[in-house]
Design a protein around this motif. Structure first.
Motif, PDB file in Angstrom:
ATOM      1  N   ARG A 167      16.588  37.149  17.947  1.00  0.00           N
ATOM      2  CA  ARG A 167      15.562  36.517  17.126  1.00  0.00           C
ATOM      3  C   ARG A 167      16.173  35.606  16.059  1.00  0.00           C
ATOM      4  O   ARG A 167      15.559  34.611  15.664  1.00  0.00           O
ATOM      5  N   LEU A 168      17.362  35.955  15.577  1.00  0.00           N
ATOM      6  CA  LEU A 168      18.033  35.081  14.610  1.00  0.00           C
ATOM      7  C   LEU A 168      18.396  33.754  15.266  1.00  0.00           C
ATOM      8  O   LEU A 168      18.241  32.685  14.663  1.00  0.00           O
ATOM      9  N   ARG A 169      18.850  33.798  16.513  1.00  0.00           N
ATOM     10  CA  ARG A 169      19.188  32.569  17.234  1.00  0.00           C
ATOM     11  C   ARG A 169      17.936  31.736  17.480  1.00  0.00           C
ATOM     12  O   ARG A 169      17.948  30.520  17.298  1.00  0.00           O
ATOM     13  N   TRP A 170      16.848  32.392  17.875  1.00  0.00           N
ATOM     14  CA  TRP A 170      15.599  31.656  18.087  1.00  0.00           C
ATOM     15  C   TRP A 170      15.124  30.990  16.792  1.00  0.00           C
ATOM     16  O   TRP A 170      14.723  29.823  16.800  1.00  0.00           O
ATOM     17  N   ALA A 171      15.155  31.731  15.703  1.00  0.00           N
ATOM     18  CA  ALA A 171      14.685  31.197  14.426  1.00  0.00           C
ATOM     19  C   ALA A 171      15.566  30.054  13.946  1.00  0.00           C
ATOM     20  O   ALA A 171      15.074  29.032  13.454  1.00  0.00           O
ATOM     21  N   GLN A 172      16.883  30.218  14.092  1.00  0.00           N
ATOM     22  CA  GLN A 172      17.788  29.141  13.685  1.00  0.00           C
ATOM     23  C   GLN A 172      17.581  27.905  14.542  1.00  0.00           C
ATOM     24  O   GLN A 172      17.598  26.772  14.038  1.00  0.00           O
ATOM     25  N   GLY A 173      17.365  28.109  15.847  1.00  0.00           N
ATOM     26  CA  GLY A 173      17.136  26.969  16.731  1.00  0.00           C
ATOM     27  C   GLY A 173      15.883  26.198  16.363  1.00  0.00           C
ATOM     28  O   GLY A 173      15.881  24.959  16.358  1.00  0.00           O
ATOM     29  N   GLY A 174      14.799  26.909  16.041  1.00  0.00           N
ATOM     30  CA  GLY A 174      13.581  26.227  15.623  1.00  0.00           C
ATOM     31  C   GLY A 174      13.770  25.450  14.335  1.00  0.00           C
ATOM     32  O   GLY A 174      13.288  24.316  14.192  1.00  0.00           O
ATOM     33  N   SER A 175      14.495  26.044  13.397  1.00  0.00           N
ATOM     34  CA  SER A 175      14.744  25.360  12.121  1.00  0.00           C
ATOM     35  C   SER A 175      15.623  24.129  12.319  1.00  0.00           C
ATOM     36  O   SER A 175      15.392  23.080  11.702  1.00  0.00           O
TER      37      SER A 175
END
Length: 411
Positions: free
Chosen positions: A265-273
């Motif tokens: 989820r950290l990777r997903w959130a960073q990717g969206g940002s």
């Protein structure tokens, strides 16, 4: 503080209503016409396709993945597997499989180059115009390519089609919760976004592309943490159509530990940002107005996450320091608004499971476990969003994103 608390309450409530209404419109417009669990209708043509499989340390699963791919019900296809600097026996297994599966070609990288580079190389090596991309631990349904190709052949402006990922591992509470999440959150959002104009991202685990569209945007960027979100935005900002096809099924492995889930989820959130920060300036263009709702939705989710952090911080301070009544947060325990949000969440889960029974008849058995989702997953997703945005803000452009390990968290 009352205004902030109102936003904290109404934002998830309004978004849930939008997702549910959009998914109902999608169902009425497209899904209900197709009888459930039937063979796909014949297409006017069936051009050859290339199936791309980037791999890094997938020795445990790659034989099963390639074996399933070889059973695709499509007249002519090739499989291109990229061994991206694996340190296990992935390369040896792929070389052995190449002798058994005539459609398979293997590309080896001496060092870890990252998933985006693996996809780039495979796309350049592909002989055909239409590309189907999956992960190295994914089992692709035998008719998945057919369902996605239906859209690519329907219009020359369709640049990508995303499929419907399903969860394979369901033995733990995290696995059961993600069954409902992929259905009621991810599936519902993609249906709604398809109705409202633009899709935030194709699923990196299953997507089909038109090579000409990828060439138009420069293929996948190698310096983005989530190459799937990035390429989805660039395609749509270049006015390519991206569609969702729920009949295109695949089965994937998901994290079964909190640590594995946190990393994912950290990777997903960073990717969206990262995507929002990189392309925000390009959105100030009237011709790209259909991307505005997607960008606004993600921006509001960022604001909501930080707002929840402020609410928790004010509540904690109030335990030690007397605060004025107008800014005090007396309790974090759900009250009437929490009950409304909980009931809305369960209604959303119920709606999604009813729709998804068309593809998985026994999915309703997971409804019982979804009562824990608002508590467990909202907390994790909020924290990862708060942590990820500064990481995206401080990341240097041009730094290649490479594989760390297969991101599952399996025990």
């Amino acid at each position: 503080m009352s205004v902030l608390l109102d936003f904290a309450f109404y934002y998830p409530l309004v978004m849930s209503m939008l997702w549910m209404s959009g998914s109902i419109l999608y169902f009425l417009r497209w899904e209900r016409r197709q009888p459930p669990r039937t063979e796909p209708q014949p297409l006017p043509e069936q051009p050859p396709i290339s199936i791309l499989v980037p791999c890094h340390n997938e020795g445990t699963h790659i034989r099963e993945t390639i074996g399933q791919l070889a059973r695709q019900r499509w007249p002519e296809f090739e499989i291109i597997a990229v061994n991206d600097g694996s340190t296990d026996d992935t390369g040896e297994q792929l070389d052995a499989l190449a002798k058994e599966v005539p459609q398979l070609r293997v590309i080896h990288f001496a060092a870890n180059q990252g998933k985006a580079m693996g996809l780039r190389m495979a796309a350049l090596a592909a002989r055909h115009e239409f590309l189907v991309c999956i992960d190295g631990d994914t089992l692709l349904d035998e008719n998945a390519a057919h369902w996605m190709m239906r859209h690519l052949l329907d219009s020359s402006r369709v640049g990508a089609v995303t499929g419907n990922p399903r969860i394979r591992n369901r033995s733990t509470l995290l696995g059961k919760l993600q069954v409902g999440e992929f259905s009621s959150i991810i599936g519902l959002i993609k249906r709604a976004q398809r109705v409202y104009g633009r899709i935030f991202t194709v699923s990196g685990v299953i997507a089909a592309f038109r090579k000409r569209a990828l060439l138009d945007v420069g293929y996948w960027n190698v310096d983005m943490v989530t190459e799937d979100i990035d390429v989805s935005w660039r395609l749509q900002m270049r006015h390519w159509d991206v569609r969702y096809e729920p009949n295109a099924l695949c089965w994937l492995l998901t994290p079964e530990t909190v640590h594995g889930l946190w990393r994912q989820r950290l990777r997903w959130a960073q990717g969206g940002s990262e995507v929002l920060l990189r392309y925000a300036s390009g959105l100030f263009n009237w011709r790209r107005r259909r991307m505005w709702p997607v960008a606004l939705e993600y921006l509001l989710s960022l604001v909501w996450a930080y707002l929840m952090l402020v609410v928790v911080a004010v509540w904690a301070v109030g335990k030690f320091v007397p605060l004025p009544p107008e800014i005090a947060v007396p309790s974090l325990l759900p009250r009437w608004h929490g009950v409304i949000l909980g009931l809305t969440c369960l209604t959303q889960f119920m709606l999604s499971l009813v729709i998804d029974r068309r593809y998985e008849t026994r999915i309703g058995r997971n409804y019982y476990w979804m009562i824990w989702y608002p508590i467990a997953y909202w907390m994790i997703n909020t924290l990862t969003t708060v942590v990820a945005f500064p990481k995206a803000l401080l990341k240097r452009r041009g730094v290649r994103a490479v594989w760390v390990s297969p991101d599952r968290g399996l025990r």
